[in-house]
Design a protein around this motif. Sequence first.
Motif, PDB file in Angstrom:
ATOM      1  N   ARG A  31       0.718  -1.459  -0.118  1.00 48.61           N
ATOM      2  CA  ARG A  31       0.000   0.236   0.134  1.00 48.61           C
ATOM      3  C   ARG A  31       1.147   1.047  -0.457  1.00 48.61           C
ATOM      4  NH1 ARG A  31      -5.155   2.371   1.915  1.00 48.61           N
ATOM      5  NH2 ARG A  31      -4.749   4.078   2.593  1.00 48.61           N
ATOM      6  N   TYR A  32       0.611   2.220  -0.657  1.00 49.17           N
ATOM      7  CA  TYR A  32       1.404   3.601  -1.014  1.00 49.17           C
ATOM      8  C   TYR A  32       0.147   4.697  -0.529  1.00 49.17           C
ATOM      9  CZ  TYR A  32       3.019   7.992  -1.623  1.00 49.17           C
ATOM     10  OH  TYR A  32       2.883   9.230  -2.736  1.00 49.17           O
ATOM     11  N   GLU A  33       0.146   5.718   0.793  1.00 49.26           N
ATOM     12  CA  GLU A  33      -0.382   6.985   0.493  1.00 49.26           C
ATOM     13  C   GLU A  33      -0.058   8.104   0.576  1.00 49.26           C
ATOM     14  OE1 GLU A  33      -3.923   8.463   3.544  1.00 49.26           O
ATOM     15  OE2 GLU A  33      -2.696   6.390   4.099  1.00 49.26           O
ATOM     16  N   GLY A  34      -0.655   8.837  -0.343  1.00 54.25           N
ATOM     17  CA  GLY A  34       0.537  10.000  -0.593  1.00 54.25           C
ATOM     18  C   GLY A  34       0.523  11.278  -1.847  1.00 54.25           C
ATOM     19  N   GLY A  35       1.141  11.269  -2.147  1.00 54.79           N
ATOM     20  CA  GLY A  35       1.347  12.548  -2.962  1.00 54.79           C
ATOM     21  C   GLY A  35       1.372  11.742  -4.384  1.00 54.79           C
ATOM     22  N   TRP A  36       0.884  12.220  -5.303  1.00 54.14           N
ATOM     23  CA  TRP A  36       1.755  12.197  -6.797  1.00 54.14           C
ATOM     24  C   TRP A  36       1.278  12.879  -7.479  1.00 54.14           C
ATOM     25  CZ3 TRP A  36       0.678   6.711  -8.456  1.00 54.14           C
ATOM     26  CH2 TRP A  36       0.100   5.666  -7.269  1.00 54.14           C
ATOM     27  N   LEU A  37       2.170  13.054  -9.072  1.00 56.84           N
ATOM     28  CA  LEU A  37       2.612  13.861 -10.180  1.00 56.84           C
ATOM     29  C   LEU A  37       2.951  13.614 -11.008  1.00 56.84           C
ATOM     30  CD1 LEU A  37       2.877  17.049 -10.940  1.00 56.84           C
ATOM     31  CD2 LEU A  37       5.208  17.026 -10.648  1.00 56.84           C
ATOM     32  N   ASN A  38       1.246  13.258 -12.097  1.00 57.61           N
ATOM     33  CA  ASN A  38       2.077  12.459 -13.999  1.00 57.61           C
ATOM     34  C   ASN A  38       2.192  11.027 -13.765  1.00 57.61           C
ATOM     35  OD1 ASN A  38       1.663  14.719 -14.692  1.00 57.61           O
ATOM     36  ND2 ASN A  38       3.882  15.702 -14.376  1.00 57.61           N
ATOM     37  N   LYS A  39       1.444   9.691 -12.377  1.00 53.87           N
ATOM     38  CA  LYS A  39       1.285   9.393 -12.642  1.00 53.87           C
ATOM     39  C   LYS A  39       2.359   7.834 -11.563  1.00 53.87           C
ATOM     40  CE  LYS A  39       1.410   7.737 -17.358  1.00 53.87           C
ATOM     41  NZ  LYS A  39       1.248   6.804 -18.489  1.00 53.87           N
ATOM     42  N   ASN A  40       3.197   9.086 -10.922  1.00 54.29           N
ATOM     43  CA  ASN A  40       4.725   8.583 -10.247  1.00 54.29           C
ATOM     44  C   ASN A  40       4.001   9.221  -8.438  1.00 54.29           C
ATOM     45  OD1 ASN A  40       5.670   7.048 -11.843  1.00 54.29           O
ATOM     46  ND2 ASN A  40       6.511   9.531 -12.883  1.00 54.29           N
ATOM     47  N   TYR A  41       4.634   9.098  -7.642  1.00 55.29           N
ATOM     48  CA  TYR A  41       4.834   9.384  -5.955  1.00 55.29           C
ATOM     49  C   TYR A  41       5.702  10.313  -5.733  1.00 55.29           C
ATOM     50  CZ  TYR A  41       3.682   3.786  -5.413  1.00 55.29           C
ATOM     51  OH  TYR A  41       3.333   2.553  -5.637  1.00 55.29           O
TER      52      TYR A  41
END
Length: 200
Positions: free
Chosen positions: A117-127
Amino acid sequence: MFEQSPALTNSNFNTTLKPYEADLAASISQKQRIFIKTKTDKGLYTGFVQPKHPYLNDGLGVMLYSNKEVYEGEWLSGKRNGNGRLVDPEGCVYLGAWKDDEQTGYGTFENLVKGYRYEGGWLNKNYNGKGSETFDKIGSRYIGTFVNGKKQGQGRFEFSDGSFYEGGFLEGLFHGEGTYFFKDENKTFTGDFINGKIDG
């Protein structure tokens, strides 16, 4: 070709396309849109479109892609924009913000098969930005910053045996000044790391 139903408002969309979360409807303006079912080269779409451009998904809708992925959520001018959920046939689920068909903003990603599981910010499909990774099956966790999908900046990685590293990261590796606690030896090292290894 598309099948056109009588004009509907997004306010009653949640009763049409279950099981997607009904609270998404509150984030859509109440302007009139057309509700359709249409098959395209990408898959089968059921939802709202622009009245003057019925091939541009706009509002809430569900796309059943030909690769068996399913997207449920908000659209704007034919692209996924706003909040939505993407599920793939291998047990991966993304739930969060979208901009121009890419995960951008805050969101969660889960691989139900691997227990990840990842939770947080994204930009252009990337963490990107602050986030956390949890590896349930091996019992480890990372909390810190990401750049272009990799751990970078300051963070803390906790191992299943109780050991941990806290400090700088670069391209996913321990890098820069940091502290490593060795649980089995009950010892702590504080100093410099280069490419995942203690310097010196």
